[in-house]
Write an enzyme that holds these catalytic residues in place. Structure first.
Site, short mmCIF file in Angstrom:
data_model
loop_
_atom_site.label_atom_id
_atom_site.label_comp_id
_atom_site.label_asym_id
_atom_site.label_seq_id
_atom_site.Cartn_x
_atom_site.Cartn_y
_atom_site.Cartn_z
N ASP A 99 0.78 -1.25 0.00
CA ASP A 99 0.00 0.00 0.00
C ASP A 99 0.81 1.30 0.00
OD1 ASP A 99 -1.91 -1.96 0.27
OD2 ASP A 99 -2.80 -1.20 2.11
N LYS A 128 -7.06 -5.04 -2.73
CA LYS A 128 -7.85 -5.48 -1.57
C LYS A 128 -8.76 -4.36 -1.12
CE LYS A 128 -4.13 -4.08 1.46
NZ LYS A 128 -4.92 -3.09 2.19
N ASP A 171 -4.54 -0.90 -1.71
CA ASP A 171 -5.84 -0.68 -1.06
C ASP A 171 -6.73 -0.04 -2.13
OD1 ASP A 171 -7.02 -1.05 1.52
OD2 ASP A 171 -6.97 1.11 1.88
N CYS A 186 -2.13 -2.38 7.68
CA CYS A 186 -2.02 -3.35 6.58
C CYS A 186 -0.71 -4.13 6.61
CB CYS A 186 -2.25 -2.64 5.26
SG CYS A 186 -3.97 -2.07 5.15
C1 VGL Z 1 -4.72 0.99 5.63
C2 VGL Z 1 -6.24 1.98 7.02
C3 VGL Z 1 -7.24 1.79 6.10
C4 VGL Z 1 -3.31 0.56 5.38
C5 VGL Z 1 -5.71 0.79 4.69
O1 VGL Z 1 -2.91 0.40 4.21
O2 VGL Z 1 -2.57 0.39 6.38
N1 VGL Z 1 -5.00 1.57 6.80
N2 VGL Z 1 -6.97 1.20 4.94
ZN ZN Z 2 -8.37 1.19 3.36
#
Ligand code: VGL
Ligand code: ZN
Length: 212
Positions: free
Chosen positions: A14, A113, A53, A158
């Site tokens: 991410d 995801k 994400d 994540c």
């Molecule tokens: C994430 C919060 C919401 C991450 C993704 O990539 O850590 N954190 N969605």
């Molecule tokens: Zn997210």
């Protein structure tokens, strides 16, 4: 001593504009510092995979999609506790794109995801209910990968859940500590996440172990 990286995958979690300073909707403080480290690490690996994400606009993790709720509230979403986030990483938006300084040229695959509006997905392997599978685990297994090196954002969400699932699937799992940064909704969250990963069997290392 140089590390043997045979049967090893670098997993980049991410590293998207919305998680980065300079306008990201859910910017991780100093998150941009991981980019040069990850780019240097990429040169050492033959096998590199990224996660993204990738939420629809009506995603259940967005506070705006729940009347009377605000960012930072926790609700129950289809039976799971859900922390509510600002709108982030919406499919097709600039915020969902990978940072332009991150080199994508040698990635074998990207696993998306968080595409199901009904459930959040912190891990790159499974959704938070562990019902749906992104295919990442089978993909790595089919490629003969035994060692997974986790990097990216965010350390306390994540990255943590990806590393924990990686261990549970039987991969020897490393977290490269200077290639990740925490959201730290609470100041201690990043350190707690490190502790949790270590307890579960994740091996905590610094990039110098690989880059040296
Ligand atoms: C994430 C919060 C919401 C991450 C993704 O990539 O850590 N954190 N969605
Ligand atoms: Zn997210």
């Amino acid at each position: 001593m140089a590390m043997n990286l045979k049967n090893s995958a670098l997993l980049i979690v991410d590293v998207q504009n919305d998680f980065l300073p300079g306008g990201g909707a859910l910017a991780v403080t100093r998150g941009d510092e991981v980019i040069p480290v990850i780019n240097a690490l990429q040169e050492k690996f033959n096998f590199i995979v990224a996660t993204q994400d990738f939420h629809p606009e009506d995603h259940g993790s967005f506070a705006v999609n729940h009347e009377g709720k605000k960012v930072g509230d926790t609700i129950e979403l289809n039976g799971l506790s859900q922390f509510l986030w600002p709108v982030h990483c919406v499919q097709g938006s600039e915020g969902a794109e990978f940072h332009e300084e991150l080199n994508p040229l040698r990635w074998t695959a990207i696993f998306q995801k968080g595409t199901n509006p009904e459930v959040d997905s912190y891990s790159g392997f499974f959704d938070n209910a562990r019902r749906e599978d992104t295919g990442l685990g089978d993909f790595l297994q089919n490629e003969g990968i035994m060692n997974v090196f986790v990097t990216g954002l965010a350390q306390d969400y994540c990255v943590k859940f990806t590393a924990l699932d990686s261990v549970s699937l039987g991969f020897k799992t490393y977290l490269i500590m200077d290639a990740t940064k925490a959201v730290n909704v609470h100041a201690v969250d990043g350190d707690k996440a490190l502790e949790e990963m270590k307890k579960a069997g994740v091996i905590l290392i610094e990039s110098t172990v690989i880059l040296a």
